[in-house]
Enzyme design. Structure first.
Site, mmCIF file in Angstrom:
data_model
loop_
_atom_site.group_PDB
_atom_site.id
_atom_site.type_symbol
_atom_site.label_atom_id
_atom_site.label_comp_id
_atom_site.label_asym_id
_atom_site.label_seq_id
_atom_site.Cartn_x
_atom_site.Cartn_y
_atom_site.Cartn_z
ATOM 1 N N SER A 13 19.071 15.727 59.886
ATOM 2 C CA SER A 13 20.074 16.725 59.531
ATOM 3 C C SER A 13 21.095 16.896 60.663
ATOM 4 O O SER A 13 21.704 15.916 61.099
ATOM 5 C CB SER A 13 19.370 18.044 59.201
ATOM 6 N N ASP B 280 21.289 15.208 48.511
ATOM 7 C CA ASP B 280 19.866 15.487 48.755
ATOM 8 C C ASP B 280 19.544 16.976 48.665
ATOM 9 O O ASP B 280 18.574 17.435 49.226
ATOM 10 C CB ASP B 280 19.430 14.930 50.112
ATOM 11 N N HIS C 248 16.274 17.306 51.016
ATOM 12 C CA HIS C 248 16.718 17.259 52.408
ATOM 13 C C HIS C 248 15.575 17.383 53.416
ATOM 14 O O HIS C 248 15.547 16.664 54.420
ATOM 15 C CB HIS C 248 17.749 18.361 52.649
#
Length: 682
Positions: A255, A584, A637
């Site tokens: 991320s 995602d 995610h």
């Protein structure tokens, strides 16, 4: 007993009779009268009980539902752990670590993990009197019990100073060190734990595995200024390189950790005092591969909604299902205002704003995603070898035309009509118009102890910002500068969101450009491999339909997502005031994939040494049963951290495999077609 009765009659009954002027002698109530009174009292109680049922509120329903879900979950979890581990039918599929160990895989390259935003633990080292007893206990990424025990104190300690972006006076909250920093976000909710466990199965341990924990609230450069986080990361990489036979490390950022490590690579090679003094060949010497998971390279639109109104699709959904729940002052918390106050003190949120302006994200009439619809069940995937990696891909992936063109480039639209009508019908937004709004700011406005910056803007100027207007990636930065001036002024000293015209300009040597892949160069490391690994097939927030809030309270949030705005595009169109695209669930495909698909592909001005880049997409599949937990093939995610195929790819590269060995590119989405629509100088 007789004396007691006489006393009662003398002092209580007779005076009452005299005061009422009654000449009649006192009579004891009859049995029939008592029965009638009892029946009347009973009927009154039944009526009150019936009325209580009628007054069942929406809040009661929410609490009841949450209680049922939690009880069911903990009951199932308890039953599962009480059953024998080897009971037939309860064993899930074989972990990839066990299978790869049987194939003979052993540790080769040390592994460095870089967490993203909010997933790393934070603990208290110094606090206010309200935090008594919490020394070195987790305030974030733990049990979260302190939220219930002392919510206002918890919020105060997680906020940073609104002037400096560092610790408030008298408060020190620091990142939890070690692998436990981000293995689990909460009890039973894994982040890095599954990858760590599988790496351990083939022989990895503390000497060749390192978690680069940092305070994800701070600007990236401030993690070095306050905690020397970059210096520690540099030293640990050099140590593992030396102690593991001069083997280069494999870095796995997740991320926001992807742009955090991008910043680190510029810092480590830059001369002191701004940089780490490692020299221009440090990355080439120490790094084999960077395997970015769900990277926020070009930002995420949900960061805009977070700064503008402290909400996203989930908060908008709760507001639609339970109107007034988050807007009311429950227990005096003023939930939304306090959420905004906290997030606007975190400079890291600014790093997630969309980068590249209209050239990347689209303008009022076009965007890279328009004309495409995700239908992964009917798609195959593109697979290339490393020999084809540095040439342009010929996309054979089928795509599906949408009946009407969704204008995704309008990241913020005030009104559904504004999000759909032609740009010629829109008022032109000029920076001067927004500048005029700031002239009327009331700097002396005092709206209590919750700082949101909205208290200084008049309702008239709020209306001017919203009237039939739509904001693209290019103009929304100006919008944020005027609704959150202090936040943006502080954070923009550390981050930039444009596209460099000349990367040799000396100004790009400043650290504010280092985390933007469109304003910095990759290191001179031609043998270093860069992967972008991310999930696809999940509707992901791309743009929003807003409306003005009805609240007139000082310092209240004047904007909110219009959850009544609906389209006809199904799960990929407009739902609940949010336009969705492929991604995602947090990061759109465009942000995660563009740099490896085009921006860094081959030798470009952003990748002058030609480091090889690869895209590995993982098609999202929901868990087939409870035994799969959050899914063995999830593309979400965070849940992708338990994806078996992703874990296997990382382990093989760490054990010495090349990109060609794991299959090169693996593409299901329309990222190549989207990238072709982006016209920037390479």
């Amino acid at each position: 007993m007789a004396s007691v009765l006489r006393f009662r009659k003398l002092y209580f009954l007779e005076p009452n009779m005299r005061s009422n002027g009654s000449s009649e002698s006192f009579k004891e109530p009859s049995l029939e009268r008592l029965k009638v009174d009892y029946k009347h009292m009973k009927s009154q109680r039944m009526e009150e009980h019936k009325n209580m049922k009628k007054k069942w509120r929406c809040l009661d329903s929410c609490c009841w539902f949450i209680g049922c879900v939690c009880t069911t979950w903990w009951l199932l979890l308890f039953m599962y752990h009480c059953l024998p581990a080897n009971l037939t039918g309860l064993n899930g599929p074989e972990p990839p670590g066990v299978r790869l160990k049987n194939e003979g895989l052993t540790p080769l390259h040390p592994v460095v993990m870089v967490p993203g935003i909010v997933t790393g633990g934070l603990e208290l080292w110094e606090g206010r009197p309200c935090a008594e007893g919490l020394f070195r206990k987790r305030l974030w990424a733990g049990s979260f019990t302190e939220i219930l025990k002392r919510p206002l104190c918890w919020m105060e300690h997680l906020s940073l100073d609104s002037e400096t972006g560092l610790d408030p006076p008298g408060i020190r909250v620091r990142p939890v060190p070690g692998l436990v920093a981000a293995d689990y976000f909460g009890p039973g909710y894994f982040v890095w734990a599954v990858l760590i466990e599988n790496l351990a199965k083939i022989g990895y341990e503390g000497k060749n595995m390192y978690m680069a924990a940092y305070d994800w609230r701070l600007s990236f450069q401030n993690t070095e200024v306050r905690d020397q986080a970059f210096s520690r990361l540099k030293i640990n990489i050099e140590l593992m390189y030396i102690t593991n036979g001069n083997k280069k490390v494999v870095v796995v950022p997740h991320s926001m950790g992807a742009i955090y490590f991008l910043h680190f690579m510029k810092w480590v090679e830059a001369p002191p005092p701004m940089g780490g003094g490692g020299g221009p060949k440090w990355c080439a010497k120490h790094i084999k591969a960077i395997m970015n998971i769900g990277a926020t390279f070009l930002g995420v639109p949900k960061a805009v909604s977070s700064l503008l109104s402290a909400e996203g699709k989930d908060v908008a959904f709760i507001r639609a299902m339970a109107p007034g729940l988050l807007d009311s002052e429950i227990l005096g918390l003023q939930t939304m205002e306090r959420m905004m106050h906290i997030s606007r003190t975190w400079d890291s949120v600014i790093s997630l704003l969309p980068k590249g302006g209209d050239a990347i994200w689209g303008d009022l009439d076009s965007s890279p995603e328009e004309g495409h619809k995700c239908d992964l069940e009917t798609k195959g995937y593109i697979q290339t070898t490393s020999e084809e990696n540095n040439t342009k891909h010929e996309d054979t992936t089928p795509h599906f035309q949408i009946k009407h063109q969704t204008k995704y480039g309008r990241i913020i639209s005030f009104g559904k009509t504004t999000s759909e009508q032609h740009s010629s019908e829109h008022p032109i937004i000029a920076p001067k118009e927004l500048m005029d709004v700031t002239k009327d700011l009331n700097s002396s406005a005092n709206c209590g102890d919750i700082w949101t910056e909205y208290g200084k803007i008049s309702r008239k100027n709020i209306q001017r910002l919203a009237d039939n207007k739509a904001y693209t990636a290019g103009t929304l930065i100006d919008l944020l500068r005027f609704v959150a001036p202090k936040t943006m002024q502080r954070a923009e000293a550390h981050f930039s969101h444009g596209i460099a015209t000349d990367l040799d300009d000396p100004k790009y040597a400043h650290y504010r450009y280092w985390s933007n892949p469109l304003e910095t160069k990759l290191p001179d490391a031609p043998d270093m491999e860069i992967y972008s690994l991310y999930g696809v097939g999940i509707p992901t927030e791309r743009s929003y339909v807003y409306k003005l809030s009805t609240s007139e309270k000082c310092n209240s949030i004047p904007f909110r997502i219009d959850s009544s705005a609906e389209g006809n595009g199904g799960r990929w169109g407009l739902r609940g005031g949010v336009y969705f695209v492929d991604g995602d669930d947090s990061v759109p495909v465009l942000s995660a994939g563009f740099m490896c698909a085009k921006g860094w592909k081959g030798k470009t001005r952003f990748n002058p040494s030609g480091s090889a880049t690869y895209i590995r997409e993982y098609q999202h599949k929901r868990p087939a049963s409870l035994l799969e937990g959050r899914g063995l093939e999830s593309g979400a995610h965070v849940d992708i951290m338990g994806n078996v195929a992703l874990i296997e790819d990382i382990m093989r590269v760490a054990a010495g495999a090349s990109a060609e060995d794991i299959g090169g590119d693996q593409i299901y989405s329309d990222i190549l077609k989207m990238s072709e629509k982006v016209n920037i100088k390479l």
